[in-house]
Write an enzyme that holds these catalytic residues in place. Structure first.
Site, PDB file in Angstrom:
ATOM      1  N   LEU A  95       4.110  -6.365 -23.665  1.00 32.04           N
ATOM      2  CA  LEU A  95       5.254  -6.120 -24.550  1.00 32.04           C
ATOM      3  C   LEU A  95       6.340  -5.539 -23.650  1.00 32.04           C
ATOM      4  O   LEU A  95       6.091  -4.568 -22.937  1.00 32.04           O
ATOM      5  CB  LEU A  95       4.884  -5.136 -25.665  1.00 32.04           C
ATOM      6  CG  LEU A  95       5.987  -4.875 -26.705  1.00 32.04           C
ATOM      7  CD1 LEU A  95       5.378  -4.532 -28.058  1.00 32.04           C
ATOM      8  CD2 LEU A  95       6.941  -3.771 -26.285  1.00 32.04           C
ATOM      9  N   HIS A 121       6.068 -22.784 -19.410  1.00 31.22           N
ATOM     10  CA  HIS A 121       5.764 -21.607 -20.239  1.00 31.22           C
ATOM     11  C   HIS A 121       5.894 -20.294 -19.478  1.00 31.22           C
ATOM     12  O   HIS A 121       5.905 -19.230 -20.075  1.00 31.22           O
ATOM     13  CB  HIS A 121       4.383 -21.723 -20.867  1.00 31.22           C
ATOM     14  CG  HIS A 121       3.249 -21.245 -19.996  1.00 31.22           C
ATOM     15  ND1 HIS A 121       3.023 -21.715 -18.727  1.00 31.22           N
ATOM     16  CD2 HIS A 121       2.263 -20.342 -20.235  1.00 31.22           C
ATOM     17  CE1 HIS A 121       1.960 -21.126 -18.224  1.00 31.22           C
ATOM     18  NE2 HIS A 121       1.477 -20.281 -19.102  1.00 31.22           N
ATOM     19  N   GLY A 143       8.159 -14.146 -17.522  1.00 28.85           N
ATOM     20  CA  GLY A 143       8.092 -14.069 -16.063  1.00 28.85           C
ATOM     21  C   GLY A 143       7.001 -13.095 -15.659  1.00 28.85           C
ATOM     22  O   GLY A 143       5.897 -13.118 -16.196  1.00 28.85           O
ATOM     23  N   CYS A 167      -1.756 -18.638 -27.775  1.00 31.52           N
ATOM     24  CA  CYS A 167      -1.089 -17.611 -26.978  1.00 31.52           C
ATOM     25  C   CYS A 167       0.394 -17.988 -26.970  1.00 31.52           C
ATOM     26  O   CYS A 167       0.735 -19.169 -26.896  1.00 31.52           O
ATOM     27  CB  CYS A 167      -1.650 -17.631 -25.561  1.00 31.52           C
ATOM     28  SG  CYS A 167      -0.938 -16.359 -24.519  1.00 31.52           S
TER      29      CYS A 167
END
Lengths: 149, 476
Positions: free
Chosen positions: B205, B399, B374, B98
């Protein structure tokens, strides 16, 4: 006030339990097989309301011999995850028969419909976290683990 | 967590000395407040990792650490194959590789605002998102094996993007040593119609707006300017990776006893690197890394096609693609000697400092881009790896924000529609097939990503370059 879990109140059924990143699924039943069935419903409820899934198709699910009941339960949930993913289906009824750490099951459901089911998440897999299969003092069985979403 | 559990080495460095079966210390990088807010399970898990065979230096946790499976999310651990070191399916996680990739657009806010809604609609239409969604690509057995061996390089050879993209992708877009033959038929079946799909949960996205620049020179090198528009894609190896994780988690947990490994938690499932089981997982995991790289490459292609319709002048060059659920072999200095170690990063990002040979040539002098996701309502960050990070945590950084509220609690507090409307009022357009999914991903269900990034920066794990805010978010 102490909040009692469904398992503690002695009612068969299913419930979710806390995990900060993901979610725990717990089935409570009069037999181990019933607890497995209820936990599968709890997993469906992570995704959508089981009541909105029609039982149009039946899928047979078999889990070969596992080292113990807990791994068998983990195999059962992961087999359902696999069927949901490859068939693009959701299930709202389950039937389980367990014999000597092997499982024969059935799942009833229908194709995922984004508009109707508005699935919140997909379950990536059932984990070994908080994995437990046991008969409680009140005679009811519980089967539980955290699922990764 | 209670602060008295730790020895505080500096403002942002908290250590738990070896005790019980721990062979190395555990070290958490975080601010005092982040430590106080961290789940006690992080303490349990980071110390459990320190008991695994062949672990080198310490078991680390990043500032966004939270309760994971076996390893904490935000966990980093290195293992030495020459000292009985292990490879752990639990140390990589279900969603293998991921990661996040960020595309530069050459556009500004003025270009986007007039067509913001059109872009949201077309992206929502062309990017398959959510449970049950499928891509247009159908791969036969040979094509699937080729994809698992070739990664993003395979996708480019099929017309999805260009070689320029590969230069800006970790491993140059192809993880070497992948063994498609170690990937089960069930895992392959789960992937046959899922190439080029976003998934669900925290995957997204986003079209983002560069709000702040903290490091002008590095931002210049990255091609980032205040007011610019970038696009970020966060997703992984889809059903194939999940199935590999599921299968090896179980088989490694069962086989641990055979290798004389005592697991304090079954989810730490691991096998010696130099064992048939360990090698089998490494081959399969690397194939899943390629699957994730190919998946993000195809999604990039679909995004470019969408922009071609609305804003054909956009370039959409790749800034970088970096994964945060992996185990990779890297050379690191241990007690002055160079060693090849197996670095597990589970919810942690590789963050090589300037000069590292794995950084694309044109970025090598400044360091590796570190892409931090975020939440859909707040902000994301673009950071850069530092030299200092090498000695801190094997060149690793945080991450993301990390959840602070369970999905159930978020669902009790929020309605998806309200979140969508609230964000629309702030100029952020959310498109998702699931209102409930949006509620569960509400911004306040996550920690403050800025606090996490500040801690990572102050601890020397990485350095801030730019802050971006979302304008459009396609949610799975």
């Amino acid at each position: 006030m102490t909040v009692q879990t469904q398992a503690e109140t002695g009612q068969p059924g299913w419930e979710h339990f806390h995990h900060v990143a993901d979610i725990g699924v717990r089935g409570i039943g009069k037999t181990m097989a019933n607890a497995f069935e209820q936990a599968a419903l709890a997993m469906t409820a992570v995704i959508t309301d089981p009541a909105c899934i029609k039982q149009k198709q039946t899928v047979n699910i078999a889990c070969p011999e596992a080292p113990d009941d807990e791994y068998l339960f983990n195999d059962w949930l992961n087999a359902i995850v696999y069927e949901m993913d490859t068939r693009k289906m959701l299930f709202s009824r389950f039937q389980v028969t367990i014999m000597d750490h092997t499982l024969a099951g059935k799942a009833w459901g229908e194709q995922v419909d984004m508009q109707k089911h508005t699935p919140a998440v997909e379950v990536k897999g059932a984990t070994l976290t908080a994995l437990k299969v046991e008969q409680q003092g009140n005679g009811l069985w519980i089967a539980q683990c955290v699922v990764d979403v | 967590m209670e602060l008295n559990l730790f020895t505080r080495h500096s403002e942002y460095e908290w250590e738990i000395g070896p005790r019980g079966n721990m062979s190395v210390p555990a070290r958490i990088y975080a601010s005092e407040q982040l430590i106080r807010d961290m789940d006690h399970k992080v303490y349990e898990q980071v110390t459990n990792v320190a008991t695994l065979p062949g672990i080198v230096k310490a078991s680390f946790a990043m500032p966004d650490a939270h309760w994971g499976y076996g390893f904490p999310i935000g966990g980093v651990a290195a293992f030495d194959p020459d000292k009985g070191g292990v490879i752990s399916a639990g140390g990589v996680g279900f969603d293998i590789s991921c990661g996040v990739r960020t595309l530069l657009t050459g556009l500004t806010l003025d270009d986007i605002l007039p067509v913001q809604k059109d872009l949201a609609e077309i992206l929502y239409h062309v990017i398959p998102a959510g449970m049950g969604s499928t891509g247009k690509l159908r791969l036969n057995k040979k094509e699937l094996d080729d994809m698992l061996a070739g990664g993003a390089k395979w996708a480019v050879s099929r017309g999805y993007g260009s070689n320029k993209d590969l230069i800006r992708t970790e491993e140059q877009g192809q993880m070497k040593g992948a063994k498609p033959e170690e990937v089960s038929d069930r895992a392959k079946k789960r992937q046959r119609d899922e190439m080029g799909t976003l998934g669900s949960g925290n995957h997204y996205l986003e079209i983002q707006h560069v709000i702040d620049i903290y490091d002008r020179d590095t931002a210049d090198a990255f091609g980032l300017y205040q007011g610019d528009i970038v696009i970020s894609i966060h997703c992984g190896s889809r059903g194939l990776g999940h199935q590999i994780g599921t299968e090896f988690l179980k088989s490694m947990a069962i086989a641990a006893g055979k290798y004389g490994i005592v697991l304090p938690d079954r989810e730490l499932a691991c096998s010696p690197i130099n064992s048939p089981h360990g090698q089998s997982y490494i081959g399969a995991m690397r194939a899943a890394i390629n699957c994730a790289l190919a998946n993000r490459q195809i999604l990039t292609h679909l995004t470019r096609q969408a922009f071609e319709h609305i804003l054909p002048k956009a370039g959409l060059d790749l800034l970088y693609d970096v994964s945060h659920n992996t185990c990779k072999v890297e050379e690191h200095k241990v007690n002055g000697k160079k060693k090849h170690l197996y670095i597990h990063r589970k919810g942690a990002t590789r963050a090589f400092g300037p000069g590292h040979h794995d950084i694309p040539f044109e970025l090598r002098d400044v360091g590796q881009p570190v892409l931090i996701g975020g939440t859909m309502g707040t902000e994301s960050y673009i950071l850069v790896g530092t030299k200092e990070s090498e000695t801190k945590a094997f060149s690793s950084a945080c991450h993301g924000a990390g959840r602070s509220m369970s999905r159930r609690a978020a669902l009790k507090r929020h309605k998806g529609r309200q979140i969508v409307d609230m964000l629309a009022n702030r100029g952020i357009l959310i498109r998702s097939p699931s209102s409930r999914g949006v509620a569960e991903e509400a911004p306040d269900a996550y920690k403050d990503v800025s606090a996490v990034v500040e801690a990572a920066d102050a601890a020397g794990l990485t350095r801030k370059v730019a802050r971006v805010e979302p304008l459009v978010c396609i949610k799975g």
